[in-house]
Design an enzyme around this catalytic site. Structure first.
Site, short mmCIF file in Angstrom:
data_model
loop_
_atom_site.label_atom_id
_atom_site.label_comp_id
_atom_site.label_asym_id
_atom_site.label_seq_id
_atom_site.Cartn_x
_atom_site.Cartn_y
_atom_site.Cartn_z
N PHE A 198 -7.74 19.22 -24.98
CA PHE A 198 -8.45 17.95 -25.16
C PHE A 198 -9.78 18.02 -24.41
CE2 PHE A 198 -9.36 13.48 -24.05
CZ PHE A 198 -9.59 13.04 -25.33
N ASP A 199 -10.75 17.18 -24.82
CA ASP A 199 -12.11 17.33 -24.26
C ASP A 199 -12.18 17.10 -22.75
OD1 ASP A 199 -11.60 14.70 -25.00
OD2 ASP A 199 -13.70 14.17 -25.22
N HIS B 298 -20.63 12.89 -26.25
CA HIS B 298 -20.38 11.98 -27.37
C HIS B 298 -20.22 10.52 -26.93
CE1 HIS B 298 -16.23 12.53 -26.11
NE2 HIS B 298 -15.82 11.65 -26.97
N LYS C 28 -1.15 6.30 -23.51
CA LYS C 28 -0.67 6.59 -24.87
C LYS C 28 0.84 6.31 -24.93
CE LYS C 28 -4.61 9.19 -24.75
NZ LYS C 28 -5.45 9.30 -23.55
N ALA D 194 0.23 13.51 -22.93
CA ALA D 194 -0.22 12.19 -23.41
C ALA D 194 0.67 11.62 -24.53
CB ALA D 194 -1.67 12.27 -23.86
N TYR E 86 0.84 -1.21 0.00
CA TYR E 86 0.00 0.00 0.00
C TYR E 86 0.87 1.26 0.00
CZ TYR E 86 -4.01 2.99 1.08
OH TYR E 86 -5.00 3.93 1.04
N ASP F 131 0.22 18.98 -21.12
CA ASP F 131 -0.60 17.78 -21.23
C ASP F 131 0.21 16.83 -22.10
OD1 ASP F 131 -2.26 15.76 -22.04
OD2 ASP F 131 -4.00 17.03 -22.40
N1 F0G Z 1 -5.09 14.65 -22.82
C1 F0G Z 1 -5.08 14.24 -24.10
C2 F0G Z 1 -4.34 15.04 -25.13
C3 F0G Z 1 -5.76 13.09 -24.46
O1 F0G Z 1 -5.77 12.69 -25.74
C4 F0G Z 1 -6.45 12.35 -23.46
C5 F0G Z 1 -7.19 11.14 -23.80
C6 F0G Z 1 -6.42 12.81 -22.15
C7 F0G Z 1 -5.73 13.97 -21.87
C8 F0G Z 1 -7.15 12.10 -21.05
O2 F0G Z 1 -6.49 10.92 -20.71
O3 F0G Z 1 -8.07 9.08 -21.30
O4 F0G Z 1 -6.15 8.71 -19.77
O5 F0G Z 1 -8.08 10.03 -19.03
N2 F0G Z 1 -7.45 10.79 -24.97
C9 F0G Z 1 -8.09 9.57 -25.41
C10 F0G Z 1 -8.29 9.65 -26.89
C11 F0G Z 1 -9.31 9.19 -24.65
O6 F0G Z 1 -8.98 8.77 -27.43
O7 F0G Z 1 -7.76 10.55 -27.53
P1 F0G Z 1 -7.26 9.63 -20.18
#
Ligand code: F0G
Length: 458
Positions: free
Chosen positions: A124-125, A450, A258, A217, A72, A215
């Site tokens: 990102f969304d 979506h 990613k 990813a 833990y 960010d």
């Molecule tokens: N930032 C970016 C640029 C992303 O593309 C994503 C996720 C996230 C943050 C959030 O990360 O999914 O681990 O919580 N993108 C995926 C996609 C879902 O299909 O582009 P997460």
């Protein structure tokens, strides 16, 4: 003869996938209310919904899974991950989270308050969602070139420094908690940000005394593009470029699903101890204790190994060149895509693909459904459905670009699969003039609609 390009790995384990008939797919997608997220994976032949968490781990990553420490507190796996983040990204402090949006949730709980403004490059969304959920605003400062899909620009993810400075200089300083740089910029087509641009953003941040958050990813794919396209960096290793990229930031949120090539995981990297302490409180509340934060020990081990593999040139070359290959094949058919090809995906320009469909009928979604029915290939809409409604007016937000994204999982499909996808979309392109009707919404969630939207054919 010059030797041809070939994958930098061989395959040790396989998973069967199955084809289906057009009749089956028509039935399945209807039952799924024309939402590709509602399909069962068994109903999909080639799944390009996302490159997130869908990659194939290496033999070394799997062996790391076996020696994970599930304690833990104070697990050796935590220290392995900490070491990898320090070495590869250069951050002294870090918190594990279960994925990228969780990292956003924890960090933004400290930094973002009602009325704030967060400038960046096409957030990102989930990032935008976490900002708007806190009644703050995300302001897009991406360069204009990103919005012309035909234009060849090496760094379409770049921030427009004039737009950014305007936001910084025209708002009260206490309203802007940080600037966010997304690498690569997913929403604009997996397009990279140059190291030069990141350094310029840092300069502006210093001038206005602001934090910079990356960010991260797809940071490694971004570094690959920098090496290939930025003259000053051509002789640097990917790992050197990565360190320089992150040197421009105060903190980072990472979706490890990613570029760290794991199926689940994320983290926050920080330089400031005070920020780390404040974020730790939220991490413990939302994610878990600070030495595991929503991850198993075995997953932290695989992540540490994945960060190392994901920043190797040979891997990145295989990866990014496969995406470019799909882009080339689509171009051969005359299919309009965001140019140049992105790092993780091809973004098909749905408005130019289906010019006769009105935007109110969800153009990119219509194209996605057509591709699925054609061949069992699943992409995802990056358009009006994803853009959500305006939080104030509740009217649909119609983004400048409507994309069907074909995201390619890492180390999963071969170029034969890419060929299949290209021909499938080529067939849809051939009959594009017969596609005259789109969809209307039957059900939608108030935010991030979506994922769960239900549609009816017009
Ligand atoms: N930032 C970016 C640029 C992303 O593309 C994503 C996720 C996230 C943050 C959030 O990360 O999914 O681990 O919580 N993108 C995926 C996609 C879902 O299909 O582009 P997460």
């Amino acid at each position: 003869m010059e030797l041809p390009f070939a994958e930098s790995y061989k395959i040790k384990m396989v998973e069967p996938i199955h084809r289906s008939t057009r009749e089956q797919r028509e039935q399945w997608i209807k039952e799924a209310h024309y939402n590709l997220f509602n399909l069962k994976s068994s109903q999909v032949f080639i799944d390009l919904l996302t490159d997130s968490g869908t990659g194939a781990m290496s033999d070394k990553q799997w062996s790391e899974m076996m020696i994970g420490d599930e304690s833990y507190a104070g697990a050796s796996s935590y220290f392995k991950m900490k070491g990898a983040i320090k070495k590869i990204l250069g951050f002294e402090y870090f918190l594990p989270t279960h994925q990228g949006r969780a990292a956003e949730n924890v960090l933004f709980s400290v930094l973002v308050k009602e009325g704030d403004i967060v400038p960046g490059n096409s957030h990102f969304d989930t990032t935008k969602g976490h900002i708007e959920y806190r009644k703050a605003k995300a302001v897009d400062c991406t360069i204009d070139e990103a919005f012309d899909t035909t234009l060849l620009h090496p760094f379409k993810g770049n921030l427009d420094l004039n737009k950014l400075e305007k936001v910084l200089s025209s708002n009260p300083t206490d309203k802007i908690p940080f600037i966010i740089i997304t690498v690569t910029c997913n929403s604009s087509g997996g397009q990279p940000v140059s190291l030069e641009n990141m350094k310029e953003v840092r300069k502006l941040a210093d001038k206005y005394n602001k934090m910079v958050v990356i960010d991260a990813a797809r940071f490694a794919e971004n570094a690959y593009f920098i090496k290939k396209r930025e003259k000053a960096c051509e002789n640097m290793s990917i790992k050197q470029i990565v360190l320089e990229m992150f040197a421009t930031a105060d903190a980072t949120t990472m979706s490890s699903k990613k570029d760290a090539i794991v199926n689940m995981g994320g983290f926050i990297g920080m330089r400031d101890e005070d920020l780390f302490r404040k974020a730790s409180v939220f991490n413990i509340m939302f994610e878990g204790f600070i030495t595991y934060g929503g991850m198993s020990g075995r997953d932290m081990n695989a992540l540490a190994q994945g960060l190392d593999e994901g920043t190797e040139f040979d891997f990145l070359e295989t990866r990014v060149e496969q995406v470019a290959y799909l882009g080339k094949r689509l171009r051969d058919f005359g299919i309009p895509i965001q140019e140049p090809a992105g790092g993780h995906a091809i973004f098909v320009d749905a408005k130019r693909f289906l010019p006769n469909l009105p935007k109110e009928e969800f153009i990119a979604q219509t194209l996605g459904v057509e591709l699925y029915i054609e061949a069992g290939v699943r992409g995802v809409e990056i358009g009006t459905l994803l853009a959500d409604r305006d939080p104030n007016t509740r009217l649909n937000r119609y983004p400048e670009l409507e994309f069907l994204r074909l995201a390619i999982p890492r180390r999963v499909y071969t170029n034969n699969h890419m060929e299949y996808v290209a021909i499938a979309l080529g067939n849809v392109f051939e009959r594009r003039n017969e596609i005259k009707k789109g969809f209307k919404i039957l059900y939608e969630a108030p935010i991030m609609r979506h994922f769960t939207v239900e549609l009816e054919k017009l």
